[in-house]
Design a protein around this motif. Structure first.
Motif, PDB file in Angstrom:
ATOM      1  N   PRO A 128      -0.416   4.657  -1.255  1.00  0.00           N
ATOM      2  CA  PRO A 128      -1.716   4.097  -1.053  1.00  0.00           C
ATOM      3  C   PRO A 128      -2.781   4.003  -2.337  1.00  0.00           C
ATOM      4  O   PRO A 128      -2.602   4.599  -3.294  1.00  0.00           O
ATOM      5  CB  PRO A 128      -2.332   5.068  -0.139  1.00  0.00           C
ATOM      6  CG  PRO A 128      -1.202   6.069   0.323  1.00  0.00           C
ATOM      7  CD  PRO A 128      -0.227   5.970  -0.888  1.00  0.00           C
ATOM      8  N   GLU A 139       0.825  -1.395  -0.105  1.00  0.00           N
ATOM      9  CA  GLU A 139      -0.145  -0.171   0.065  1.00  0.00           C
ATOM     10  C   GLU A 139       0.970   1.123  -0.045  1.00  0.00           C
ATOM     11  O   GLU A 139       0.592   2.474   0.907  1.00  0.00           O
ATOM     12  CB  GLU A 139      -1.067  -0.185   1.212  1.00  0.00           C
ATOM     13  CG  GLU A 139      -2.132  -0.816   1.121  1.00  0.00           C
ATOM     14  CD  GLU A 139      -3.242  -0.483  -0.254  1.00  0.00           C
ATOM     15  OE1 GLU A 139      -3.497   0.831  -0.260  1.00  0.00           O
ATOM     16  OE2 GLU A 139      -3.229  -1.142  -0.961  1.00  0.00           O
ATOM     17  N   HIS A 159      -3.835   1.376  -8.187  1.00  0.00           N
ATOM     18  CA  HIS A 159      -2.567   1.423  -7.332  1.00  0.00           C
ATOM     19  C   HIS A 159      -1.365   1.819  -8.438  1.00  0.00           C
ATOM     20  O   HIS A 159      -1.531   1.030  -9.524  1.00  0.00           O
ATOM     21  CB  HIS A 159      -2.473  -0.038  -6.715  1.00  0.00           C
ATOM     22  CG  HIS A 159      -1.141   0.099  -5.700  1.00  0.00           C
ATOM     23  ND1 HIS A 159       0.097  -0.622  -6.011  1.00  0.00           N
ATOM     24  CD2 HIS A 159      -1.094   0.741  -4.572  1.00  0.00           C
ATOM     25  CE1 HIS A 159       0.841  -0.175  -4.973  1.00  0.00           C
ATOM     26  NE2 HIS A 159       0.411   0.347  -4.108  1.00  0.00           N
TER      27      HIS A 159
END
Length: 190
Positions: A111, A108, A144
């Motif tokens: 993030p 992450e 992502h």
């Protein structure tokens, strides 16, 4: 349209309770709760999101199985009978959130950007003490870095308790529509 139903088993037909005004009010209140919850997740306000859960939380996501139609009862393993994607309590979820806060959670960092869409709310049962059993459908888009994207769909079954004029979730079961997750990781919450 009122979507509050009372049923004892999955096989009973959908029967709306159109005469209960309080049922509509409950549905509206819970729908607002779930919308606010989705925004907390998408705005990465994870500690506020975790506050929506009770101290004795069970956050559970079983692995769905491909089974013949005559064995449909085995498609979603009950709690404690199979290795799930998630089987966490509140402390474990807090550890995951603290790891994300630290910048050391490689999955992450940076993030993920998520968009949770929650709908099709059905209040399945209301107990005498005010505990509510509710079911919602969801779509969650995850983006992502530059190229990684994933789309998750499924449903959630929650047990909610009225606490100090608000709702707290004590049990969440998340069932994905797929049985194999092709994303590189599943470090987000549903």
């Amino acid at each position: 349209m009122v979507t509050v139903i009372e049923r004892d088993t999955e096989s009973e037909p959908y029967v709306p309770d159109a005469s209960a005004k309080t049922a509509q009010e409950l549905w509206t209140e819970l729908n607002s709760f779930y919308i606010a919850e989705a925004w907390l997740l998408d705005d990465r306000r994870m500690h506020e999101w975790l506050d929506l859960f009770t101290e004795d939380l069970l956050y559970f996501m079983p692995r769905r199985k491909n089974v013949p139609s005559r064995e449909a009862h085995r498609e979603i393993p009950p709690y404690g009978t199979d290795l799930p994607f998630f089987d966490e309590d509140r402390n474990m979820m807090l550890v995951r959130i603290q790891r994300m806060d630290s910048g050391m959670a490689w999955a992450e960092e940076p993030p993920s950007r998520t968009r949770h869409l929650v709908g099709n709310l059905v209040v399945q049962r209301v107990e005498e003490d005010g505990t509510v059993h509710a079911k919602t459908a969801f779509l969650c888009h995850r983006s992502h870095a530059e190229y990684d994207t994933a789309l998750y769909s499924g449903y959630r079954e929650d047990v909610l308790h009225p606490v100090d004029g608000s709702w707290k979730i004590s049990r969440r079961t998340i069932v994905l529509d797929v049985n194999v997750v092709l994303d590189k990781n599943m470090a987000i919450f549903f």
